[in-house]
Each structure stands twice: as structure tokens, then as C-alpha cells.
Design a protein around this motif. Structure first.
Motif, PDB file in Angstrom:
ATOM      1  N   PRO A 267      -5.809   1.693   2.282  1.00 17.72           N
ATOM      2  CA  PRO A 267      -4.454   2.093   2.777  1.00 17.72           C
ATOM      3  C   PRO A 267      -3.413   0.921   2.852  1.00 17.72           C
ATOM      4  CG  PRO A 267      -5.807   3.428   4.122  1.00 17.72           C
ATOM      5  CD  PRO A 267      -6.658   2.169   3.364  1.00 17.72           C
ATOM      6  N   ASP A 268      -3.861  -0.099   3.295  1.00 12.12           N
ATOM      7  CA  ASP A 268      -2.867  -1.351   3.424  1.00 12.12           C
ATOM      8  C   ASP A 268      -3.890  -2.687   3.741  1.00 12.12           C
ATOM      9  OD1 ASP A 268      -3.759  -1.484   6.058  1.00 12.12           O
ATOM     10  OD2 ASP A 268      -1.975  -0.059   6.553  1.00 12.12           O
ATOM     11  N   ALA A 269      -3.300  -3.655   3.611  1.00 15.04           N
ATOM     12  CA  ALA A 269      -4.229  -4.833   3.701  1.00 15.04           C
ATOM     13  C   ALA A 269      -4.833  -5.159   5.149  1.00 15.04           C
ATOM     14  CB  ALA A 269      -3.259  -6.342   3.477  1.00 15.04           C
ATOM     15  N   TYR A 270      -4.190  -4.528   6.069  1.00 13.72           N
ATOM     16  CA  TYR A 270      -4.969  -4.474   7.369  1.00 13.72           C
ATOM     17  C   TYR A 270      -6.027  -3.965   7.228  1.00 13.72           C
ATOM     18  CZ  TYR A 270       0.001  -5.324   8.839  1.00 13.72           C
ATOM     19  OH  TYR A 270       1.460  -5.794   9.208  1.00 13.72           O
ATOM     20  N   HIS A 271      -6.287  -2.730   6.640  1.00 10.67           N
ATOM     21  CA  HIS A 271      -7.634  -2.018   6.679  1.00 10.67           C
ATOM     22  C   HIS A 271      -8.571  -2.708   5.963  1.00 10.67           C
ATOM     23  CE1 HIS A 271      -5.058   1.151   8.513  1.00 10.67           C
ATOM     24  NE2 HIS A 271      -6.106   1.863   8.859  1.00 10.67           N
ATOM     25  N   ALA A 272      -7.963  -3.477   4.733  1.00  5.25           N
ATOM     26  CA  ALA A 272      -8.859  -4.195   4.090  1.00  5.25           C
ATOM     27  C   ALA A 272      -9.533  -5.301   4.858  1.00  5.25           C
ATOM     28  CB  ALA A 272      -8.070  -4.856   2.756  1.00  5.25           C
ATOM     29  N   ALA A 273      -8.691  -5.866   5.553  1.00  8.04           N
ATOM     30  CA  ALA A 273      -9.089  -7.016   6.537  1.00  8.04           C
ATOM     31  C   ALA A 273     -10.061  -6.443   7.641  1.00  8.04           C
ATOM     32  CB  ALA A 273      -8.040  -7.620   7.225  1.00  8.04           C
ATOM     33  N   ASP A 274      -9.847  -5.090   8.066  1.00 11.01           N
ATOM     34  CA  ASP A 274     -10.790  -4.558   9.325  1.00 11.01           C
ATOM     35  C   ASP A 274     -12.107  -4.330   8.804  1.00 11.01           C
ATOM     36  OD1 ASP A 274      -8.467  -4.472  10.747  1.00 11.01           O
ATOM     37  OD2 ASP A 274      -8.091  -2.342  10.518  1.00 11.01           O
ATOM     38  N   HIS A 275     -12.419  -4.162   7.740  1.00  7.57           N
ATOM     39  CA  HIS A 275     -13.533  -3.715   7.060  1.00  7.57           C
ATOM     40  C   HIS A 275     -14.470  -4.992   6.292  1.00  7.57           C
ATOM     41  CE1 HIS A 275     -11.737   0.160   7.705  1.00  7.57           C
ATOM     42  NE2 HIS A 275     -12.644   0.352   8.176  1.00  7.57           N
ATOM     43  N   VAL A 276     -13.939  -6.303   6.392  1.00  6.42           N
ATOM     44  CA  VAL A 276     -14.733  -7.177   5.702  1.00  6.42           C
ATOM     45  C   VAL A 276     -16.086  -7.572   6.378  1.00  6.42           C
ATOM     46  CG1 VAL A 276     -12.658  -8.411   4.765  1.00  6.42           C
ATOM     47  CG2 VAL A 276     -13.809  -9.132   6.983  1.00  6.42           C
ATOM     48  N   MET A 277     -16.396  -7.301   7.543  1.00  2.00           N
ATOM     49  CA  MET A 277     -17.673  -7.414   8.056  1.00  2.00           C
ATOM     50  C   MET A 277     -18.573  -6.434   7.505  1.00  2.00           C
ATOM     51  SD  MET A 277     -17.407 -10.171   9.653  1.00  2.00           S
ATOM     52  CE  MET A 277     -19.022 -10.367  10.588  1.00  2.00           C
ATOM     53  N   THR A 278     -18.187  -5.164   7.263  1.00  2.00           N
ATOM     54  CA  THR A 278     -19.350  -4.108   6.834  1.00  2.00           C
ATOM     55  C   THR A 278     -19.376  -4.531   5.306  1.00  2.00           C
ATOM     56  OG1 THR A 278     -17.963  -2.529   8.176  1.00  2.00           O
ATOM     57  CG2 THR A 278     -19.148  -1.754   6.171  1.00  2.00           C
ATOM     58  N   VAL A 279     -18.438  -5.083   4.512  1.00  2.00           N
ATOM     59  CA  VAL A 279     -18.571  -5.457   3.215  1.00  2.00           C
ATOM     60  C   VAL A 279     -19.823  -6.583   3.373  1.00  2.00           C
ATOM     61  CG1 VAL A 279     -17.717  -6.310   0.933  1.00  2.00           C
ATOM     62  CG2 VAL A 279     -16.406  -4.725   2.285  1.00  2.00           C
TER      63      VAL A 279
END
Length: 963
Positions: A267-279
Motif C-alpha cells: 500500500p505504501d513504502a511504510y508497509h514495504a519497510a514493515d515487512h522486510v524481516m519477513t522477506v
């Protein structure tokens, strides 16, 4: 002894001591006064050592004269560590060799000027690569990467440069040469002092140096702690402040044979950043992030680009690269990432096709340049460029960082190495006014406090330089800062290695390039400079030094003269630096009369490659026109300006002659003595042939009512598609009228009622390229009046010559910015291919398959201004097996290749790729070159007779082989 006299003696002693170049001239000092940062530091002089012996000799001379030194590579540093008032040691020029590769030990030994990609290529035959790969990987040097502790997109898998250095051969300012092996066995005063420092500071390092994958700020004191001593790694990231690297042995890592890319939309860059550990749990090779603002900037700056359409839905994206033993395995791994992330994403695409992956990566890698300019000329700057926090805190940091931006009234668009918590951002700082600089300082301070609060590092890969070194006490306590000072003193007790960086640094708001270089020339440009708010001075600030123009790939359009000479003054960056310094008058003091600038611009081909290929859109062709217009204002011009610069005028006279008279002129041009005199008078190189002029122009034929040649009946009613105006450019009309005849035949068969302008027209390009702006403006205005009724009626205008078509679509706005019909030109002028592409299905049905093969040479101006996708579509529709050459500029470039003194460079450009490709092709393969310059270059090289797309189309529709 005065400073000037002292430096003259220094220059003389350096010339006597070394075999490499020694440059203390104004032009070199101007070109080396800036890197890719906000800062400026005019060097005392620039030397290019040939080898380690040269370096030792030069260092001894500098020590004798007690002057500072600064080792540099490609000068793409963003924090200001590659500029200083010192003698710059340029290692990129000569000390750039790959000394050896040991596939068993998985190491490469290289000189400091070796380019990152060259090292990666050296490992490729062994399935190995050098892990760190900054976005400048095709031009940054290993020495610079070691100096900055560079990282790149694959740090998730392979770490920073410090993690990939095995040993270093270095030289101190005092002349001590050391080999640092990283095994703790080094002996001598410096190694002993470093080990003592490490023992003394071990408790403080453990408490205050964060364990962070992207900690680059400060010196690597953690590499001195007992039990972890590695003096080679300790020297990484010291930014040339301690010692000079003579050679390095670096680790190579296994490179997956195949790779794929999962692009995840959020949805936005914040959510992308929130999920880097999962990646990260998927153990990919890269996790890169982009904000929607970057894509919006890309589309605004380059409306015709298509790559961003490949992105999935979302307003923030992660690029996740995976590897595998083959393409299927890599693609499966990427799909697994996309599947695992499906609960968190709003879209995803998996790409495994290499060309598509490369195109997507270019969007990310060119972000630093793309974000420095908005379409309306707004400026953004580095400074707070690459801070890093623990990746698990990245989303929270990003949200708070945006609050800091808002607090200070600033805007920033970001991207970065999200998987390592590292953020790149360009911010719209006001660096031109005192209040703006105060705001800059206040923002930087608050931003530093924020990143420290999150346990992060002020720098995550680009180093501290001048941009952030002043802020180090906000990240480290006094004991660690004192440790940095002791570290520096052990290596460089005289403080002559790149002083004022890291330790006892200059203030972050000192030495700002745009402040120090405020222009003194009146800002009264001849061209409109619409993309720079009407300011030539603003245009000279456009280059930020990212250095894409100094990539030695053997292909591509930008920058042909640099690729031939390898001289900085012949690069787009070098020329831009000279123009910036010319405008402020401090180093280049003669303004528009500057011989240094004139010499640099002399070998600019005005190919416009930089306008499209430079990430910040530097348009050196326009700057050259502007410079020539001022330099020769009310002055005698070079002979070529009167001959080739006014070529359409002379050809108009010739066009009125009977065919027999034209034949006579062509015969006279073949008489050696007469040709020699004519070429001398016209400023034409003696090795060039004067092109033969057509016995009769196409417009003369049409005026006589000569029937058009016939092509296949496409089943379209004659004239049913309405009127179309064919732009009868000078080159096609007077040199290759058969091209116009074939174009008219094809367009007529497609149902268009082809009209010609009511009188001679010209876009003014030859006057533009020679800086005769006033004449070009008159010529174009007169032509616009001639075709004005057709434009007003909405009639499409089709151009056959790419340079003229591009001039109508783009240069016209620079010449006549207030002319309403210029907007109509931009809307209604089409290339021949663009018009034909509308009828691809009809062409395909009529032409069928098997219409031969063709090599395609794309004209530089077409590449820069018009694009070539329609050409590819039309060739496919015509059943032609087309290979588009990545050959760059043909080297003729209008008048350039004809001008006296340019022949060697012109032909060297052609020999880079174009002419070898033509020679290697079977005789049955056609060479398609829509540009008259390209055709002439190949003709005069004696290779084969090129053809235009109109000729290929006509022959295909007649059922003949296009070759």
C-alpha cells in the motif's frame, strides 16, 4: 615564497618525479573540484600515477612541499570525501588493472582504480563475483569502495566492502609501505600502535559501537579489539584520511548461475519497510525498496518510458532477487517469495527474463539522479543520503523520518536497501540562501538524532565525508571520538591525508558547491532553458557527478567522445563542471571567451545522448549551442559555421540549378585539387569526401507532377485517411530524394493524401548546432509560418530525418518558447515509424513474412528525443528480421565529423561498434539507418549502401527483399 610560486615548484618537481600525468591547469582543477556531493574543494593539482613507484615518488614530493594529498577513484562519492584542497591522486586513469584472480582461494588482487564491474567480470568465468555492488558499479573503483566501505544492493547476501577485503598494500604520507594481511601478524610501529589502541578501547567499543550490518560511520575500531584484530579491515572506510591503497586482495563469492526478481507491491513504502524481516527469512540476494514518488518522478521526467508499467499494483515496492542453478530454479525461488508475501502485498510480479530484469534494475539504480530534478526544474540534493537503522525498526524509522521532513518544511523522495534498513533520499534543500542553509543544518541535526535514537548509523554505505562527520559526536560518545583521533594520528600524524574529513571535520554547511560557486556571469541565455526555469546558471547545476557518462562499456550513446579519448574534459560530467566554474568565474576566469571550455566542448558531438541517458538529464548539446552563441556573438566564426552551419541555404541555391549544372558540381568535388581548396575554405577535414548532391530534389520532382512509384495495394481507398504533410528536410530532399519518393508511395498506399509544404522549410538544426541561435530562430519561424495552416487544421506532420524531426519536437521550444504553434509541433510531428505503427496489421497482411534481415542503427537524436519502439514494431510487421545495434553514435553527428580536426574521433566512434557490426554481417543483411549522418558515415567508410525505413517498407510492400 608565495603560494603560487610554491605550487609552481611543486608542479615542476612532480613532473620530474613521475611518469604519469601532472595537471595543475585551471581546467583540470575545475573538473576535479566536485564529486557527487553538495561540496566543492578546488584541488592544488591532479596527478595520475602510472604505478606504485610513481605513487611513492609523488608522495615524497608532496611530503617535501608539505601539501595535503587526496587519493580518488571515479569520484562518485556523495558525502564530499572526494574533494579537498590537496593534490588529488587519480587512480582510475592508469592504476586500474586486475592483477590476478585465484579461483581456488576465491580472491582477486586488483589496483585501486579497477572498476567494480571489471572485477566482477574477472570472476565470472569461475562462477564467482565481487559481492558489493553499489548502483555505480559500472564506474566506481575498488579503491573508492574500500575508502567509503561501499555496499550495494546485494549486501543482504554478501555484506559490505569491509566484509570482502582480504589484504591491502598501502602507503602512508610519511612513505611507510605496509602489507596488511588481516591475520594480526603485521609488525612495525603502526601495527603495534593500532593493537594497543584496540586493547585500550575494547570496553568502550563493546558498549558504544552498534552491531549493525550497515554501520559505516566513523572508523572501524571494532576491527582492533583483541581477539578480532584485522588491520586490513580496520583501514576500510577511512575515506583516504589515513593511507593510500596501492593494491587490494578482495574476496570473491559464488554467483548463482541464474537469477530472478520478485517485485512486491505494498500500500505504501511504510508497509514495504514493515515487512522486510519477513522477506529476509526467505534468504534472498537482495531486498531493495522504492517509494511511489520515485516512479512518479520517472514518469514525469520521461513520459515515454515503459518499464514502470511492469510494476505490480501498489505505492511502495520491494525488489527481491533470488538465485538458482538455472532460470527455472531462480524463478521458482522468486515465486516462492511472492507466494509467502501474498498476505501482506497488494500485488506481485515475478520476472526472470534478463532484459526485463535489467530494465527494472535501471529504474532503481538511477534513482539518485532521477530525484535531483523535477520536470519544472525544481532541485533536490543529497546530504542526508544513506542513514541506516536495524531493519526490524525500519518501518517505524521511516514514519518518524517523514515527520522530521514535515517539521522542517522539506520534501524528500526515497528508495534504498530496505532489507538492511538503509534509506536513500534526495531532499529539496534550499542551498542558495542563508535561511535555507540554516534550515539544512537544523534538519540534518534532527535527522541525526532520530537515527541514533533507533540504534542506527549516520551513514549506511557512502561514508561520512563532510556531509555527516560533524555529526559523529551525536552518534558516538567522547571516548570513541577520541579513539578516532588516535587512529588517524597513528596513520597520519602530519594530518596531510584528506584533512578535515572524519576527524576534526569541516562543518556540514561549509564548502557547499552552489554557495561557493555563485555565478557572476549575467544569466541572459539565448535558448529558453524551459526545463531549468529559463536559467542557464540553473542548468549548470544540473550535473551532480553521478558519473554515468564515464562508463567504458564499448556501447551505448553517452558519451561518445569520452569513450574514445577517456579524458575527463570530454565527458558530460567534465564539461558540466567546466561550465559551472565558468559561470562563477573563480577558476575559469574568461567567461564565454574561455579557451578551456571551448577546447572541452570542441569534441562534444551534440549527439544528445546525455539528455536521455544521464539520470539528471544534462543536455550538453544545448549547453554547447549556448556557449557558441555567446562566444561568437559579433565575432568572426570558424569557417565550418559559415559552410556547414548554413548548409540549407547553400543547398537551396544549388537546388535551383539544372541537373546538368549539379552534375558538374559533383564532378568538380571529385577533382583532388579543387576538393582540397573547397574543403579548406569550408573548414572540412581533408580526409572527408564531399557528399554528392542529388541531380533533382524530391520537391522539384513533385512540382513537376512526376508519378509516385507503386507499392502493393493495401485495399485502402485513396485519400480516405485525410491529409498528411511530409516535412521535406534539407538532407532527404537534396541528398537522398528517393527516400522521400518511397515514403510518399507507402503513405499513399495507406490511404493518406500526402502534401508537401508550400515552400522550402527547415528546422534550423545546422544553425543550432553551430550556435547561430538568432539565425536558427528566424529559419524555424519562417518554416512555421509556411506550415502553420496545416498545423492549425490538425494535419499530421511526418518527418523522415530523425535529427530534424527531433528538432521540431524539442528544440523548437528552446528557440521559440512563446510561439503557440510549437505546442502543435510537439503534438502533431511524427516519425515515419510512428505513423506506420498505427497500421501494423495492414502492413503485416500485405508484406507477409520472410522479408530479409536488417541491422538497425538508431540515430542519436532519435534515441534521445523520439524513441525507437515504433520502428521495431513496424519492422516486425513488415516481416523483417531486425537486430537493433547497441552501437551508440555513428561519429559523424551532422557537421561534427566533417569539421577539420574531428576525423579521428569521428571514425573511432564508428569503430567502437557500428562499423565492426556492419563488416561482420552477411552481405544480404541490410543496414537500416534513418539518419543521413549515419548513412554518410557508413558510405564514406566504404562498407555498404545503407537504407531508410521508407525504402525497406516500400520494397517489402513490392515483394522485394529489403537488402
Amino acid at each position: 615564497m608565495s603560494g603560487t610560486t610554491a605550487y609552481r615548484a611543486l608542479e615542476s618537481d612532480l613532473r620530474a618525479a613521475i611518469g604519469g600525468e601532472v595537471r595543475f591547469d585551471a581546467a583540470s582543477r575545475a573538473m576535479w573540484s566536485a564529486d557527487a556531493s553538495n561540496y566543492r574543494g578546488v584541488p592544488i593539482g591532479v596527478i595520475s600515477p602510472l604505478d606504485a613507484t610513481d605513487v611513492e615518488a609523488a608522495m615524497a614530493v608532496c611530503r617535501e612541499h608539505d601539501v595535503p594529498v587526496l587519493p580518488v577513484g571515479s569520484r562518485t562519492s556523495i558525502a564530499g570525501q572526494a574533494v579537498n584542497t590537496a593534490v588529488a591522486f587519480d587512480f582510475r586513469a592508469h592504476m586500474n588493472a586486475i592483477v590476478s584472480v585465484d579461483p581456488d582461494a576465491r580472491t582477486a588482487t586488483v589496483q585501486p582504480g579497477a572498476v567494480c564491474d571489471a572485477v566482477r567480470d574477472a570472476g565470472k568465468p569461475h562462477g564467482l563475483t565481487f559481492g558489493p555492488d553499489p548502483s555505480t558499479h559500472n564506474r566506481c573503483s575498488i579503491g573508492g569502495m574500500i575508502g567509503n566501505n561501499a555496499c550495494g544492493s546485494h549486501s543482504v547476501a554478501w555484506g559490505k566492502t569491509v566484509d570482502n577485503v582480504r589484504s591491502l598494500d598501502v602507503l602512508t604520507y610519511r612513505g611507510e609501505r605496509l602489507t596488511l594481511c588481516g591475520d594480526g601478524t603485521e609488525i612495525g610501529a603502526i601495527p603495534d600502535a593500532l593493537r594497543t589502541l584496540g586493547a585500550d578501547l575494547a570496553p568502550e567499543v563493546e558498549r558504544h559501537v552498534p552491531e549493525l550490518t550497515r554501520r559505516v560511520s566513523g572508523y572501524n575500531l571494532d576491527q582492533l579489539v583483541p581477539g578480532n584484530v584485522n588491520l586490513a579491515k580496520a583501514l576500510v572506510g577511512t575515506e583516504g584520511t589515513c593511507a593510500t591503497i596501492l593494491s587490494a586482495t578482495v574476496d570473491l563469492v559464488e554467483s548463482p548461475p541464474a537469477r530472478a526478481l520478485a517485485v512486491l507491491g505494498f500500500p505504501d513504502a511504510y508497509h514495504a519497510a514493515d515487512h522486510v524481516m519477513t522477506v529476509r527469512e526467505q534468504r534472498p540476494l537482495t531486498i531493495e525498496g522504492m517509494d511511489a514518488g520515485l516512479i512518479a518522478s520517472l514518469r514525469a521526467l520521461r513520459p515515454d518510458e515503459t518499464t514502470s508499467r511492469m510494476l505490480p499494483e501498489g505505492k511502495g515496492w520491494l525488489y527481491v532477487e533470488t538465485g538458482g542453478e538455472d532460470r527455472a530454479a531462480a524463478e521458482a525461488a522468486a515465486q516462492a517469495v511472492a507466494d509467502a508475501m501474498k498476505p501482506y502485498t497488494v500485488g506481485a510480479v515475478v520476472v526472470a527474463e534478463p532484459e526485463q530484469m535489467a530494465a527494472l534494475w535501471r529504474v532503481r539504480e538511477e534513482g539518485a539522479g532521477l530525484l535531483t530534478r523535477s520536470p519544472d526544474g525544481g532541485e533536490a540534493w543529497p546530504g542526508w543520503e544513506d542513514a541506516a537503522v536495524p531493519p526490524e525498526r525500519f518501518g517505524a524509522y521511516l514514519r518518524e523520518f517523514d515527520e522530521v521532513l514535515r517539521k522542517h518544511g522539506r520534501k524528500g523522495i526515497y528508495y534504498g536497501h530496505f532489507g538492511d534498513g538503509c534509506l536513500h533520499v534526495r531532499i529539496d534543500f534550499d542551498l542558495l540562501t542563508t535561511p535555507g542553509i540554516a534550515n539544512f543544518r537544523a534538519f540534518m541535526t534532527d535527522a541525526a538524532d532520530l537515527v541514533v535514537a533507533h540504534g542506527g548509523s549516520l551513514s549506511g554505505e557512502h561514508g561520512d565525508g563532510q556531509a555527516r562527520a560533524e555529526l559523529l559526536p551525536r552518534m558516538y560518545p567522547p571516548q570513541i571520538i577520541a579513539g578516532f583521533e588516535r587512529f588517524k594520528e597513528i596513520w597520519d600524524p602530519d594530518d596531510r591525508m584528506n584533512p578535515g574529513r572524519v576527524v576534526r571535520p569541516a562543518r556540514m554547511d561549509e564548502n557547499l558547491r552552489v554557495q561557493l560557486g555563485m555565478p557572476t556571469l549575467p544569466d541572459e541565455p539565448k535558448l529558453a532553458f524551459g526545463h531549468d526555469r529559463g536559467s542557464f546558471h540553473r542548468a549548470t547545476r544540473r550535473c551532480l557527478g553521478v558519473g554515468k557518462c564515464v562508463v567504458d562499456t564499448g556501447s551505448g550513446v553517452m558519451c561518445p567522445s569520452w569513450n574514445v579519448t577517456q579524458e575527463e574534459k570530454h565527458s558530460t560530467r567534465g564539461r558540466a563542471r567546466l561550465l559551472f566554474e565558468m559561470a562563477n568565474g573563480q577558476i575559469i576566469t574568461d567567461g564565454w571567451r574561455s579557451d578551456e571550455v571551448a577546447e572541452s566542448l570542441d569534441l562534444c558531438l551534440s549527439c544528445k545522448g546525455c539528455k536521455s541517458d544521464c539520470p539528471v538529464g544534462v543536455d550538453m548539446a544545448a549547453y554547447k549551442t549556448e556557449f557558441l552563441a555567446h562566444r561568437y556573438h559579433r565575432r568572426l566564426r570558424p569557417r565550418s559555421h559559415y559552410s556547414m552551419g548554413a548548409l540549407p541555404r547553400w543547398l537551396r541555391v544549388v537546388g535551383r540549378l539544372p541537373a546538368a549544372a549539379v552534375d558538374g558540381l559533383n564532378r568538380l568535388a571529385r577533382v583532388p585539387l579543387l576538393a582540397k581548396v573547397a574543403k579548406k575554405a569550408g573548414g572540412i577535414d581533408s580526409r572527408r569526401s564531399i557528399p554528392p548532391i542529388a541531380r533533382e530534389t524530391y520537391t522539384a520532382r513533385a512540382a513537376k507532377g512526376v508519378p509516385i512509384s507503386q507499392v502493393a495495394d493495401l485495399g485502402v481507398e485513396a485519400g480516405s485517411r485525410g491529409p498528411l504533410l511530409l516535412w521535406t528536410d534539407t538532407f532527404t530532399d537534396h541528398f537522398d530524394p528517393d527516400i522521400a519518393a518511397d515514403a510518399v508511395a507507402v503513405l499513399t498506399a495507406l490511404g493518406y493524401r500526402v502534401q508537401l509544404p508550400p515552400r522550402t522549410v527547415c528546422c534550423g538544426l545546422t544553425w543550432i548546432s553551430t550556435g547561430q541561435v538568432a539565425a536558427a530562430r528566424r529559419v524555424l519561424a519562417r518554416s512555421l509560418r509556411a506550415i502553420g495552416p496545416a498545423l492549425d487544421a490538425g494535419v499530421p506532420v511526418v518527418g523522415l530525418e530523425p535529427s530534424c524531426t527531433a528538432a521540431l519536437r524539442s528544440d523548437a521550444a528552446e528557440l521559440l518558447p512563446h510561439e503557440p504553434r510549437v505546442k502543435l509541433l510537439q503534438q502533431q510531428v511524427k516519425t515515419f515509424a510512428e505513423l506506420l505503427a498505427r497500421h501494423a496489421d495492414e502492413l503485416s497482411a500485405a508484406a507477409g513474412a520472410g522479408n530479409g534481415a536488417a541491422l538497425v542503427q538508431i540515430h542519436c537524436h532519435q534515441h534521445a528525443e523520439l524513441g525507437s519502439e515504433p520502428d521495431r514494431a513496424v519492422l516486425a510487421a513488415l516481416g523483417v528480421d531486425a537486430t537493433v545495434l547497441d552501437s551508440g553514435c555513428c561519429g559523424l553527428a551532422g557537421n561534427f565529423g566533417f569539421e577539420d580536426g574531428h576525423y579521428d574521433v569521428s571514425m573511432a566512434c564508428a569503430e567502437r561498434a557500428l562499423l565492426p557490426a556492419v563488416r561482420a554481417a552477411d552481405e544480404s543483411v541490410a543496414l537500416l539507418a534513418d539518419g543521413y549522418s549515419c548513412r554518410t558515415q557508413v558510405r564514406q567508410a566504404g562498407e555498404r549502401e545503407p537504407v531508410h525505413l521508407a525504402q525497406i517498407a516500400a520494397r517489402a510492400l513490392r515483394g522485394a527483399d529489403p537488402a
